[in-house]
Every structure is written in structure tokens, then in C-alpha cells.
Motif scaffolding. Structure first.
Motif, PDB file in Angstrom:
ATOM      1  N   ALA A   1       3.404  10.573  -2.267  1.00  0.00           N
ATOM      2  CA  ALA A   1       2.254  10.226  -3.129  1.00  0.00           C
ATOM      3  C   ALA A   1       2.657   9.250  -4.227  1.00  0.00           C
ATOM      4  O   ALA A   1       1.903   8.339  -4.573  1.00  0.00           O
ATOM      5  CB  ALA A   1       1.670  11.500  -3.750  1.00  0.00           C
ATOM      6  N   ALA A   2       3.896   9.427  -4.751  1.00  0.00           N
ATOM      7  CA  ALA A   2       4.361   8.534  -5.823  1.00  0.00           C
ATOM      8  C   ALA A   2       4.508   7.097  -5.333  1.00  0.00           C
ATOM      9  O   ALA A   2       4.440   6.161  -6.140  1.00  0.00           O
ATOM     10  CB  ALA A   2       5.697   9.033  -6.369  1.00  0.00           C
ATOM     11  N   ALA A   3       4.704   6.929  -4.036  1.00  0.00           N
ATOM     12  CA  ALA A   3       4.836   5.570  -3.482  1.00  0.00           C
ATOM     13  C   ALA A   3       3.481   4.983  -3.087  1.00  0.00           C
ATOM     14  O   ALA A   3       3.359   3.782  -2.889  1.00  0.00           O
ATOM     15  CB  ALA A   3       5.759   5.594  -2.272  1.00  0.00           C
ATOM     16  N   LEU A   4       2.474   5.841  -2.962  1.00  0.00           N
ATOM     17  CA  LEU A   4       1.156   5.369  -2.518  1.00  0.00           C
ATOM     18  C   LEU A   4       0.217   5.058  -3.674  1.00  0.00           C
ATOM     19  O   LEU A   4      -0.795   4.381  -3.496  1.00  0.00           O
ATOM     20  CB  LEU A   4       0.478   6.438  -1.646  1.00  0.00           C
ATOM     21  CG  LEU A   4       1.175   6.840  -0.348  1.00  0.00           C
ATOM     22  CD1 LEU A   4       0.377   7.942   0.338  1.00  0.00           C
ATOM     23  CD2 LEU A   4       1.333   5.642   0.569  1.00  0.00           C
ATOM     24  N   VAL A   5       0.559   5.555  -4.884  1.00  0.00           N
ATOM     25  CA  VAL A   5      -0.401   5.547  -5.993  1.00  0.00           C
ATOM     26  C   VAL A   5      -0.908   4.146  -6.329  1.00  0.00           C
ATOM     27  O   VAL A   5      -2.064   3.979  -6.734  1.00  0.00           O
ATOM     28  CB  VAL A   5       0.204   6.271  -7.227  1.00  0.00           C
ATOM     29  CG1 VAL A   5       1.429   5.539  -7.753  1.00  0.00           C
ATOM     30  CG2 VAL A   5      -0.833   6.416  -8.328  1.00  0.00           C
ATOM     31  N   HIS A   6      -0.079   3.131  -6.145  1.00  0.00           N
ATOM     32  CA  HIS A   6      -0.516   1.774  -6.519  1.00  0.00           C
ATOM     33  C   HIS A   6      -1.013   0.995  -5.301  1.00  0.00           C
ATOM     34  O   HIS A   6      -1.144  -0.231  -5.376  1.00  0.00           O
ATOM     35  CB  HIS A   6       0.610   1.018  -7.225  1.00  0.00           C
ATOM     36  CG  HIS A   6       1.847   0.841  -6.397  1.00  0.00           C
ATOM     37  ND1 HIS A   6       2.636   1.896  -6.009  1.00  0.00           N
ATOM     38  CD2 HIS A   6       2.426  -0.264  -5.883  1.00  0.00           C
ATOM     39  CE1 HIS A   6       3.652   1.444  -5.293  1.00  0.00           C
ATOM     40  NE2 HIS A   6       3.546   0.138  -5.196  1.00  0.00           N
ATOM     41  N   SER A   7      -1.315   1.700  -4.203  1.00  0.00           N
ATOM     42  CA  SER A   7      -1.849   1.087  -2.977  1.00  0.00           C
ATOM     43  C   SER A   7      -1.051  -0.158  -2.566  1.00  0.00           C
ATOM     44  O   SER A   7      -1.580  -1.273  -2.552  1.00  0.00           O
ATOM     45  CB  SER A   7      -3.320   0.697  -3.166  1.00  0.00           C
ATOM     46  OG  SER A   7      -4.064   1.830  -3.477  1.00  0.00           O
ATOM     47  N   PRO A   8       0.214   0.033  -2.221  1.00  0.00           N
ATOM     48  CA  PRO A   8       1.052  -1.128  -1.903  1.00  0.00           C
ATOM     49  C   PRO A   8       0.645  -1.770  -0.578  1.00  0.00           C
ATOM     50  O   PRO A   8       0.093  -1.103   0.301  1.00  0.00           O
ATOM     51  CB  PRO A   8       2.452  -0.522  -1.794  1.00  0.00           C
ATOM     52  CG  PRO A   8       2.213   0.894  -1.386  1.00  0.00           C
ATOM     53  CD  PRO A   8       0.943   1.307  -2.041  1.00  0.00           C
ATOM     54  N   ASP A   9       0.951  -3.050  -0.452  1.00  0.00           N
ATOM     55  CA  ASP A   9       0.681  -3.748   0.811  1.00  0.00           C
ATOM     56  C   ASP A   9       1.787  -3.496   1.824  1.00  0.00           C
ATOM     57  O   ASP A   9       1.577  -3.640   3.021  1.00  0.00           O
ATOM     58  CB  ASP A   9       0.568  -5.253   0.548  1.00  0.00           C
ATOM     59  CG  ASP A   9      -0.608  -5.557  -0.356  1.00  0.00           C
ATOM     60  OD1 ASP A   9      -1.695  -5.005  -0.105  1.00  0.00           O
ATOM     61  OD2 ASP A   9      -0.428  -6.316  -1.326  1.00  0.00           O
ATOM     62  N   LEU A  10       2.956  -3.196   1.312  1.00  0.00           N
ATOM     63  CA  LEU A  10       4.104  -2.920   2.192  1.00  0.00           C
ATOM     64  C   LEU A  10       4.697  -1.580   1.787  1.00  0.00           C
ATOM     65  O   LEU A  10       4.990  -1.350   0.606  1.00  0.00           O
ATOM     66  CB  LEU A  10       5.161  -4.024   2.027  1.00  0.00           C
ATOM     67  CG  LEU A  10       6.518  -3.769   2.688  1.00  0.00           C
ATOM     68  CD1 LEU A  10       6.395  -3.714   4.214  1.00  0.00           C
ATOM     69  CD2 LEU A  10       7.520  -4.850   2.282  1.00  0.00           C
ATOM     70  N   LEU A  11       4.867  -0.705   2.764  1.00  0.00           N
ATOM     71  CA  LEU A  11       5.401   0.631   2.486  1.00  0.00           C
ATOM     72  C   LEU A  11       6.749   0.773   3.190  1.00  0.00           C
ATOM     73  O   LEU A  11       6.843   0.568   4.404  1.00  0.00           O
ATOM     74  CB  LEU A  11       4.402   1.665   3.009  1.00  0.00           C
ATOM     75  CG  LEU A  11       4.510   3.103   2.541  1.00  0.00           C
ATOM     76  CD1 LEU A  11       4.491   3.211   1.028  1.00  0.00           C
ATOM     77  CD2 LEU A  11       3.371   3.926   3.137  1.00  0.00           C
TER      78      LEU A  11
END
Lengths: 324, 421
Positions: free
Chosen positions: A160-170
């Protein structure tokens, strides 16, 4: 499908979420990454599959700007992640292999902190935090301290901490290590939904089933090199149509080599510690090998015939099994 | 620029929020210097509401001469005023005195040899012996200096008596003791000599004005007020090290790398860590100063010099912690080296004994420690010193702090460039 042939030309690099071009890195005398090249497109889940120590985490570290490559480059939408502006890093979300969270804080405090760090402010922050937590299935556990959560739930907060800013590349570095099957399935579902929403996903794992289940394309890595790249179907074709025969018992390597040399369509892939693996070209070659083994008088304790899959491809490419 | 400031504040507040979230750990962290100070206060007997007193000078006297003159020395502690500061125990022989000094922890043994009074009154060279107890810290030095003063007074007195010393010696030995007229004549002569000398001696050309800073409204010596500044500095060094250890904890947990893959620069991450450590050290300092004032009646003087001194100490202790954690690679190394360094610096810098009692070469080394300059500044503050007294201390502390932070920053940045942060 040759490893170095999938890199986008420079003019396309700015539109491609991730282009990795011939990157190399060594820790002292140990070469960790040795000419890795691939690209990840929008809406695609690209898997880097390899055993522990294959160079997957080092590759992710170079892509995310933590390590400078000795040569080559990793471009995120045409820019290097290590750049001072941090503009490319702002478009990227990273789920590290370790649970990189503040145990003293609650799940929501952690996600809120990472959201702020990525520049989300004001009225946009709370909805983004709630959405990320909901996607990770943590809406009801949001106020609990991370230190009180189970391993599986911590992994979800990590995501969730990596998704919070709606990244274009995960970038996900073995995000399901050490968790129960239910939590693993949930994380894989979230990753798939991210790709469906158009995000590019780089997913590293040493779990074959996971890679087969979610990845659109897979790069098989070992000793810092990409050995093969393709869709699951392409790679299975690369593995050949013939099965792989695994056996264990009191077997001499010389006898096995002599047998493989004598039988048409049979090759010895590897042997060690009373275990050996053969590749058979087709079903007929497989039958001939099995018949010969029983007639040879060797004491075979266990014999297993495996249909072609990524495991057998890895075995063919490296001479050893990809163990979980 | 605004984005940078916002990021640094965000990272700093995150660390402070984490400290507050783990209140027990924070309380223990802050309690360490208070616990040390409290223990010291109990050990040295200064409690709130009590008039603080200097420790007594404890002496063993072996009076081998056994004359009425030397009896004055052995009976000194029977004087009510002297008994406040002096504790005298009598031994029959030198050996018994040595044994007594060792077993009963006396500061020193004074041996008055046979014939001492006779030699002194007849104008010959007279010597008495002072044996210092090596197991005691400061008081043997006090005994030695006291003996020197006593010898000076006795010599001066002897010279004032002149030829009358023979009469006095005969009287003290018992001859003509009943002769009241002779006693009166001797007293008159002695008075005249002393009065005559007084014209030369008094008033003294050079005077000494002693000002005792009030410690809780008393004029006594406040031992804890002398020692407390040293304990503050030692405690703050420990607090700074424990806080800076968080850098390696974050590295171990992966949160540091996670920050560095966000749109954040390594400078922002390091600066925020320094600010968070400095904030906790500053809070600790305020608590310790308050505890000193409330519990030990220490007067911290004018607010501005105190504020400047506190800021310099916070800056330097934070820098010291940054330097140490740029050199070590594990938390255990940090704990071990940090603990040793703080203890050595505190010993050399005067937390436990005045640096003046150290050998010369150790005093030279002492000047390179944070503790030395921080103690000096705080002790000037306690003694009512002003800007001119603490200026050098503040300057050295600022230079030390800047140097530490510079070297520490370079080390941590280099580690980041190698991918090892």
C-alpha cells in the motif's frame, strides 16, 4: 527472444515506462549484473525470474537509482532514476523485498507518510491513503500498529505504501516472500489490477508458479545475465516439446554420460549427489531412456518425468533447478 | 527551496512522531542522565532542601612527638567549627596509621616525628610527613595542600616568637609551668610582637574577594552543582548516540533505502536525521537543566548565555554522534565504541574529577574532547560567568561541532554513493 533484442530505440524511450539497456554492476570482484537489458511497457507485468543471488535485487536497485551502474543505463520514461531532480522517481513505486515500514507507527500513519513524501498534499492525501489501504485489503486494520500485524498484513502495508501516489511504474522485489497462501493471492490480485489500470509492473520472484500466473512476459536471470525473455508460452516452446527426466539413486556419472551419448534424442542436463536430470527430445526418446535405465542394473530409487515448463527451461538453460 | 524545506520537516517530524509513539523508550532515553545525576546526588549526600556541604577531610595523625604543641593538631577535630570540615583519627605508630588509612579510607596520614616541637621551637629544621592515600581521589590533594599551609603558618609563628620560643618550649615541657608571672610576661611579649607585626602585615596590600553563588539560598559548597554540568554533558552524549543509532536501524529495516528511492535527496534525509537527533537532545537538555534547578538548587544564571551554551552543546553532541555513526557499520559497533568514547571523554573532560588533577599530557588530550569545553562553559554559567567567560568555550564547541558534522556528512554521503547506506 534473444535477451538483448527487446530494448526500445532512444526516440521511443520517453514513452516507455522502463528501458534497461546493458547495465552492469559488481560488488568488488563479484559480478552481480552482467549486461542486463529489457523493457517494461505500460499495462504489462514483466517478471524477472531467477534463484536467490541471480542479480534481481541489484537490478532493481540500479533501476530505482540506489546503485549507479558501471555501464549501461536504466531509463524511467526516458530519464535516469538517479537524477538529482527526482522527477523520474516520483513516477515510480517500489515495494522492497524487506518490510520497509516504521513499526512504531500504525498502518495508516505509514502510508500517509509515504504519500506525503511523494508529494501528495492537502485534500488529495486522505482519499489516496484510504484507497491504497483499501486496495491492499487493510481498511479495517488501518489504525493498528505495524508491529502488531502479522507477516502477511505487513506485506500488504508494504504494498500500500508503494501504491499511495498511483505510480506509473511499479517495481516489486519478491513481495510475497514468507507469507501465507491467502495473503500471497491477495497481493498477486492487487498487482494484476494495477497492470489492468495501465501501470507498468516489474516483478521479481523465485517462485515459478507466481511468475507463470501473473506475468505477461518473463526474463529468466542467473549469475547476473538474462538467459531468455518471452511470454510464458514462448518460453515453454523454448523449453522444447520433450520432457525432462529426473532420477535419484546409486548412479555413476560415467554410466549416465555413456547412456546419454548412446541414445538418440537424449542429453544429460546435470548430475550431483546421487541425482541426475536428462532432457528427452520426444516421447520415444524418453521411453528409450527409461527402458535403458532399468536394463542397466543401476539402482534407481526415484524417477520422475516432467512435462516442459519454466522449471525445465531453467534447468536446460543453467543445468540446475530453480528451487523455491 | 520550499519543497526541500517541506521534505526535511516531514522527515524530521516523522522521526519525532516515532519517538513519541514509543513513549517508554523515549522516557528511558531521557531518564538516563537524570538517573546518573540522581545517583550522584545520593552518593554525595546533597538532597533537595538540605544545605549542601563539602566532603570532610579525613586524616589519620600519628603523633610520635606527643607534646602539648602537637596535641593541638591531633585534637583539632574537637573544635566545633573545625569538626565540620575535618575528621581526625589518632594512631600510635606510623605503621598503625598506614593500616588505619588504608582500611578506613582516610585521605592521608600525617606523621609528626619525635622531637618535632623541640626542633621547631629551638629554631632547627623541623619536618612532618604527609602520606597520601592513592585509593582516594581529590581529598589527598587537599590534605597535601593543607599540610603546606600549616607548615607555612608554623614557620611564621616560630619566627614571630623569636628568642621567647625557648621560654615557651620550657613551659610546654613542664619546666616553670607554675610560674604565673613568667606566663604573663611571655603573653605580654608575644602580644607586643604580634601587634608589631600586625602593622606590617595588616591590612594586606592584595586582598581576595570570594563570591559564593547562591545555591538554594545557602553559602555552602554545593558539590552536585560542581559535578552536575559534567553529568549533563555525559548524559547528552549518550542521548545523541542513542538517537543517531536510528540511522542504522532504518538502514537495517530498509526504510532508509525506501526514502532514497522516493523523490528525496540524500542531503535531505541526512539533514532531517540530524535535526531529529538535535531536537531530542535539546529536549533532554531542557529537562536536565530544569531538574538541576529544582532538585539540586543550581542557579543557571542569565538566560541568554545559558541558551547559547545549551545550543552549542546540542550542536556539538549531535555532530559527535553523526561522526561516530558515519564510521561504524553496525548498531553494536556504535553502542560499543560510543559507550567507550563517552566514558573516556567524560573522565578526561572533568565529569568525575577536575581536569587539573590529571597528569599534564592527559590535560592536553582533554582539550580535544567535547566534554572539556562543554563542562567548562556550563561551570562558568553555574559560577555566574558572563559572555567573556564562555566565549572561548562556545567558539571551540562550534568549531568542533561543525568539524564533526562535516566529516560525518562526508562519510555518510560516500557510503550512499557506494550503495552502502
Amino acid at each position: 527472444m534473444s535477451p538483448g533484442s527487446r530494448v526500445a530505440p532512444p526516440d521511443r524511450a520517453r514513452e516507455t515506462p522502463l528501458v534497461v539497456d546493458d547495465i552492469r554492476f559488481a560488488y568488488g570482484k563479484t559480478r552481480a549484473v552482467d549486461g542486463v537489458s529489457f523493457e517494461v511497457r505500460a499495462g504489462e507485468i514483466f517478471g524477472l525470474l531467477g534463484p536467490n543471488g541471480a542479480g534481481k535485487t541489484t537490478t532493481i536497485s540500479i533501476i530505482s537509482g540506489l546503485l549507479p551502474p558501471e555501464s549501461g543505463q536504466a531509463l524511467i520514461f526516458g530519464r535516469e532514476a538517479g537524477g538529482a531532480s527526482g522527477a523520474s522517481r516520483a513516477r515510480m513505486g517500489v515495494v522492497p523485498q524487506e518490510i520497509a515500514l516504521y513499526e512504531e507507527l500504525s498502518a495508516i500513519e505509514n502510508v500517509r507518510f509515504w504519500g506525503r513524501l511523494y508529494g501528495i498534499r492537502g485534500a488529495a492525501l486522505e482519499p489516496a491513503v484510504r484507497l491504497a489501504l483499501a486496495r491492499a485489503g487493510l481498511a479495517e486494520r488501518a489504525k493498528e500498529r505495524v508491529s502488531k500485524l502479522s507477516g502477511g498484513l505487513k506485506r500488504r502495508v508494504n504494498l500500500a505504501a508503494a501504491l499511495v501516489h498511483s505510480p506509473d511504474l511499479l517495481l516489486l522485489d519478491e513481495p510475497t516472500v514468507g507469507i501465507d497462501p491467502q495473503a500471497r493471492l491477495h497481493i498477486l490480485d492487487v498487482v494484476k489490477s494495477q497492470a489492468r489500470e495501465g501501470r507498468a509492473v516489474l516483478y521479481t520472484s523465485h517462485y515459478l508458479e507466481e511468475a507463470e500466473q501473473i506475468c505477461d512476459r518473463i526474463g529468466i536471470v542467473d549469475h547476473g545475465r538474462v538467459l531468455a525473455i518471452g511470454t510464458v508460452a514462448e518460453l515453454k516452446r523454448l523449453a522444447g516439446e520433450g520432457p525432462v527426466i529426473h532420477l535419484r539413486g546409486e548412479i555413476g556419472v560415467d554410466r549416465l554420460q555413456e547412456m546419454a551419448g548412446r541414445l538418440a534424442g537424449v542429453s544429460l542436463l546435470g548430475s550431483s549427489g546421487g541425482a541426475a536430470s536428462f532432457a528427452a527430445l520426444d516421447a520415444a526418446a524418453c521411453s528409450a531412456l527409461v527402458r535403458d535405465l532399468f536394463q542397466s542394473g543401476l539402482r534407481v530409487e526415484d524417477l520422475r518425468i516432467q512435462e516442459p515448463n519454466l522449471q525445465s527451461l531453467f534447468l536446460k538453460l543453467t543445468g540446475r533447478e530453480l528451487r523455491d | 527551496m520550499r519543497r526541500r524545506v517541506r521534505t526535511i520537516l516531514l522527515l524530521t517530524l516523522k522521526d519525532l512522531r516515532r519517538r513519541l509513539a514509543d513513549r517508554l523508550a523515549l522516557a528511558l532515553n531521557l531518564a538516563i542522565p537524570l538517573a546518573i545525576a540522581g545517583t550522584m546526588a545520593l552518593v554525595f549526600g546533597s538532597r533537595p532542601g538540605e544545605e549542601p556541604q563539602a566532603p570532610k577531610l579525613r586524616l589519620v595523625v600519628a603523633d610520635l612527638d606527643g607534646t602539648p604543641a602537637t596535641g593541638i593538631i591531633t585534637g583539632a577535630s574537637q573544635n566545633q567549627e573545625a569538626a565540620k570540615h575535618l575528621d581526625v583519627s589518632v594512631a600510635a605508630t606510623r605503621e598503625e596509621g598506614l593500616s588505619h588509612m588504608r582500611d578506613e579510607h582516610f585521605a592521608a596520614l600525617v606523621v609528626i616525628p619525635k622531637g618535632f616541637s623541640d626542633a621547631m621551637l629551638s629554631g632547627r629544621q623541623a619536618t612532618f610527613e604527609v602520606v597520601k592515600n592513592p585509593a582516594e581521589s581529590v581529598m589527598p590533594l587537599v590534605a597535601e595542600q593543607g599540610a603546606g599551609i600549616a607548615a607555612l603558618y608554623l614557620s611564621t609563628g616560630r619566627r614571630l616568637l623569636g628568642d621567647d620560643s625557648k621560654t615557651l618550649a620550657a613551659m610546654l615541657q613542664g619546666d616553670d609551668w607554675q610560674d604565673s608571672a613568667a606566663i604573663a610576661a611571655l603573653a605580654t611579649t608575644m602580644y607586643a610582637r604580634v601587634h608589631g607585626a600586625g602593622n606590617w602585615l595588616f591590612p594586606p596590600i592584595i586582598g581576595v574577594k570570594t563570591e559564593q553563588k547562591a545555591a538554594g539560598g545557602t553559602n555552602g559548597f554545593n558539590f552536585i552543582a560542581w559535578m552536575y554540568p559534567g553529568l549533563i554533558v555525559m548524559g547528552l552524549l549518550y542521548v545523541a548516540l542513542m538517537q543517531m543509532r536510528d540511522l542504522l536501524r532504518e538502514r537495517r529495516s530498509g526504510t532508509l533505502r525506501r526514502q532514497l528511492v522516493a523523490p528525496v535527496s540524500v542531503a535531505e534525509v541526512l539533514l532531517s536525521k540530524l535535526l531529529a537527533v538535535a531536537a531530542v537532545v535539546a529536549v533532554s537538555m531542557v529537562l536536565l537543566l530544569a531538574a538541576g534547578a529544582l532538585a539540586f538548587h543550581i542557579d543557571w544564571g542569565a538566560p541568554l548565555p545559558l541558551l547559547a551554551t545549551a545550543a552549542a552543546i546540542v550542536f556539538t553532541t549531535t555532530g559527535f554522534a553523526a561522526l561516530l555513526y558515519s564510521l561504524v557499520t553496525t548498531e553494536r559497533q556504535g553502542e560499543a565504541f560510543g559507550g567507550i568514547l563517552v566514558m573516556v571523554m567524560s573522565l578526561l573532560g572533568g565529569s568525575f574529577v577536575p581536569p587539573q588533577v590529571l597528569p599534564g599530557w592527559l590535560q592536553s588530550i582533554s582539550r580535544f574532547t567535547v566534554s572539556h569545553w562543554a563542562h567548562d562553559a556550563l561551570r562558568w554559567i553555574v559560577a555566574g560567568g558572563g559572555w567573556s567567560d564562555i566565549a572561548q568555550d562556545l567558539l571551540v564547541l562550534a568549531v568542533l561541532g561543525a568539524t564533526f558534522i562535516g566529516i560525518g556528512w562526508a562519510g555518510l554521503s560516500r557510503r550512499y554513493a557506494r550503495g552502502a547506506l
